[in-house]
Write a protein that holds these residues in place. Structure first.
Motif, short mmCIF file in Angstrom:
data_model
loop_
_atom_site.label_atom_id
_atom_site.label_comp_id
_atom_site.label_asym_id
_atom_site.label_seq_id
_atom_site.Cartn_x
_atom_site.Cartn_y
_atom_site.Cartn_z
N UNK A 29 0.82 -1.21 0.00
CA UNK A 29 0.00 0.00 0.00
C UNK A 29 0.86 1.26 0.00
N UNK A 30 0.35 2.28 -0.65
CA UNK A 30 1.01 3.59 -0.65
C UNK A 30 0.49 4.43 0.52
N UNK A 31 1.34 5.33 0.99
CA UNK A 31 0.98 6.24 2.09
C UNK A 31 1.15 7.67 1.60
N UNK A 32 0.17 8.51 1.87
CA UNK A 32 0.26 9.93 1.54
C UNK A 32 0.19 10.74 2.83
N UNK A 33 1.21 11.51 3.06
CA UNK A 33 1.24 12.41 4.22
C UNK A 33 0.88 13.81 3.73
N UNK A 50 -2.67 12.85 -7.73
CA UNK A 50 -2.94 11.41 -7.70
C UNK A 50 -3.06 10.84 -9.10
N UNK A 51 -3.68 11.60 -9.99
CA UNK A 51 -3.82 11.13 -11.38
C UNK A 51 -2.47 11.04 -12.07
N UNK A 52 -1.60 12.01 -11.79
CA UNK A 52 -0.26 11.99 -12.42
C UNK A 52 0.54 10.79 -11.94
N UNK A 53 0.32 10.35 -10.72
CA UNK A 53 1.05 9.21 -10.17
C UNK A 53 0.29 7.89 -10.38
N UNK A 54 -0.80 7.94 -11.14
CA UNK A 54 -1.59 6.75 -11.47
C UNK A 54 -2.14 6.04 -10.24
N UNK A 55 -2.53 6.81 -9.23
CA UNK A 55 -3.22 6.24 -8.09
C UNK A 55 -4.64 5.88 -8.50
N UNK A 56 -5.15 4.80 -7.96
CA UNK A 56 -6.53 4.41 -8.22
C UNK A 56 -7.43 5.17 -7.27
N UNK A 57 -8.22 6.11 -7.82
CA UNK A 57 -9.10 6.93 -6.98
C UNK A 57 -10.53 6.89 -7.51
#
Length: 296
Positions: A51-55, A289-296
Motif C-alpha cells: 500500500x502507498x501512504x500519503x502524508x 494522484x492522477x499523475x502518479x496513477x493512483x486508483x481513486x
C-alpha cells in the motif's frame, strides 16, 4: 484519515494497528502527522504489504539525526508527502536525502471552519488589543518580551498551559489557557492585530493567520518558509526576522498606529485567503494522484 502527531510510543502502536488493518489496494492518507505517516509506511514494508501512504502537509523541525534519516528514507520508498512551500520541499530533500518526485506542492486550505466564517460575514470588530494564540511552534518567550516593551498596548494570548513559559507576565497581558474554539475565535475576531511569533523556521501558525485574514485582521508574524507562502511583507501583512523582538516591536507599532495600513493589510489578506477553499485543495490533490496513477 489520521490527524495530529508526535514521536511517541502511542502513535507508533497506533500506526502498527492501521498498517495491519489496511486492505489491499487501499491508500493510507494521513494529515498533519508526519511521525504516524512514517511509522505506517515502515510497518507496511515490514509486513510485506504494498500500500502507498500519503502524508498531507509534512511537518518537520529540520533537526536531522541518524535514526530519523534512516526512518525517512525507508518510509519514502512507498510514501508521498505534500508540502505548502517549495523551499521546504528542497530542505527536506537535501537534509534527509529524499527523492523530489515523492513530494508535491499543496497549500493549506481554510477547510469547513473557514467557509463558515466567510458565510457568516461577521461585522468587523476592533477591540484595540493585540492577539496571539495557538500551540504548535509558538514563540511565547518572544511574545512576553515584546509585551513588556510595549506597555501602551494590551495583549491577549491563548495557549496550552502545558509548555507555556513560567515567567512573570506584564500587567498589559491577559492570558487564557486551554479554551474552546468558540472562545478562541471570539478573542481573535475582536482584536486589532494578530501577532504570531513562531519558534521554528519552517512552519506553524497558518490556521490562526488564515482565521485572522478571514476576519480582515492585520497580521504581524515571523518570516518562515511556510508563512511566506501566504504573507507578502508590506502588501498583506508584516514579516519579522526569526527571534527578533525589536523588529516585532517596530512592526506592531507601525500597524497599531496606522488605521489605514491596518485595514489595508486585513482586506488584502482576506482576499488572498478566501481563495484557498477545500475545493481548490481537493482539485490539486486529485491532479497529483492522477499523475502518479493512483486508483481513486
Amino acid at each position: 484519515m489520521q490527524r495530529q502527531g508526535g514521536w511517541k510510543l502511542l502513535r507508533f502502536v497506533r500506526a502498527i494497528k492501521i498498517a495491519l488493518r489496511t486492505k489491499k489496494d487501499e491508500i493510507v492518507v494521513v494529515m498533519d502527522d508526519t511521525p504516524t505517516s512514517v511509522f505506517i509506511s515502515c510497518t507496511l514494508s515490514v509486513i510485506g504489504k504494498k500500500n502507498k501512504v500519503i502524508c498531507l502537509n509534512m511537518m518537520d523541525s529540520l533537526a536531522p539525526n541518524f535514526a530519523k534519516k534512516v526512518l525517512y528514507r525507508a518510509a519514502f520508498k512507498r510514501m508521498y508527502a505534500s508540502v505548502n512551500n517549495q523551499q521546504i520541499m528542497g530542505l527536506y530533500c537535501s537534509l534527509y536525502g529524499l527523492p523530489k518526485d515523492r513530494f508535491f506542492y499543496l497549500p493549506d486550505c481554510i477547510s469547513n471552519w473557514g467557509m463558515k466564517i466567510l458565510q457568516r460575514n461577521d461585522t468587523l470588530e476592533c477591540g484595540g488589543y493585540i492577539f496571539s494564540g495557538g500551540s504548535t511552534f509558538r514563540d511565547w518567550d518572544l511574545f512576553i518580551d515584546v509585551a513588556w516593551k510595549l506597555p501602551q498596548y494590551k495583549f491577549v494570548g491563548i495557549a496550552r498551559k502545558t509548555g507555556f513559559p513560567k515567567k512573570q507576565l506584564p500587567s498589559n497581558v491577559e492570558m487564557f489557557f486551554d479554551v474552546g474554539e468558540t472562545t478562541f475565535n471570539d478573542y481573535l475576531k475582536k482584536c486589532s492585530v494578530v501577532f504570531m511569533p513562531i519558534n521554528v523556521k519552517t512552519q506553524g501558525g497558518q490556521i490562526v493567520i488564515f482565521k485572522g485574514g478571514l476576519y480582515r485582521k492585520a497580521v504581524v508574524t515571523t518570516d518562515t518558509a511556510a508563512i511566506r507562502t501566504y504573507i507578502e511583507d508590506g502588501r498583506n501583512g508584516l514579516l519579522t526576522p526569526f527571534k527578533d523582538s525589536q523588529s516585532a516591536i517596530e512592526a506592531l507599532n507601525k500597524v497599531m498606529e496606522n488605521d489605514d495600513l491596518r485595514n489595508n493589510f486585513g482586506n488584502e489578506l482576506h482576499d488572498d485567503i478566501k481563495q484557498l477553499t477545500p475545493t481548490y485543495f481537493v482539485d490539486l490533490l486529485t491532479d497529483f494522484l492522477k499523475k502518479k496513477d493512483f486508483k481513486i
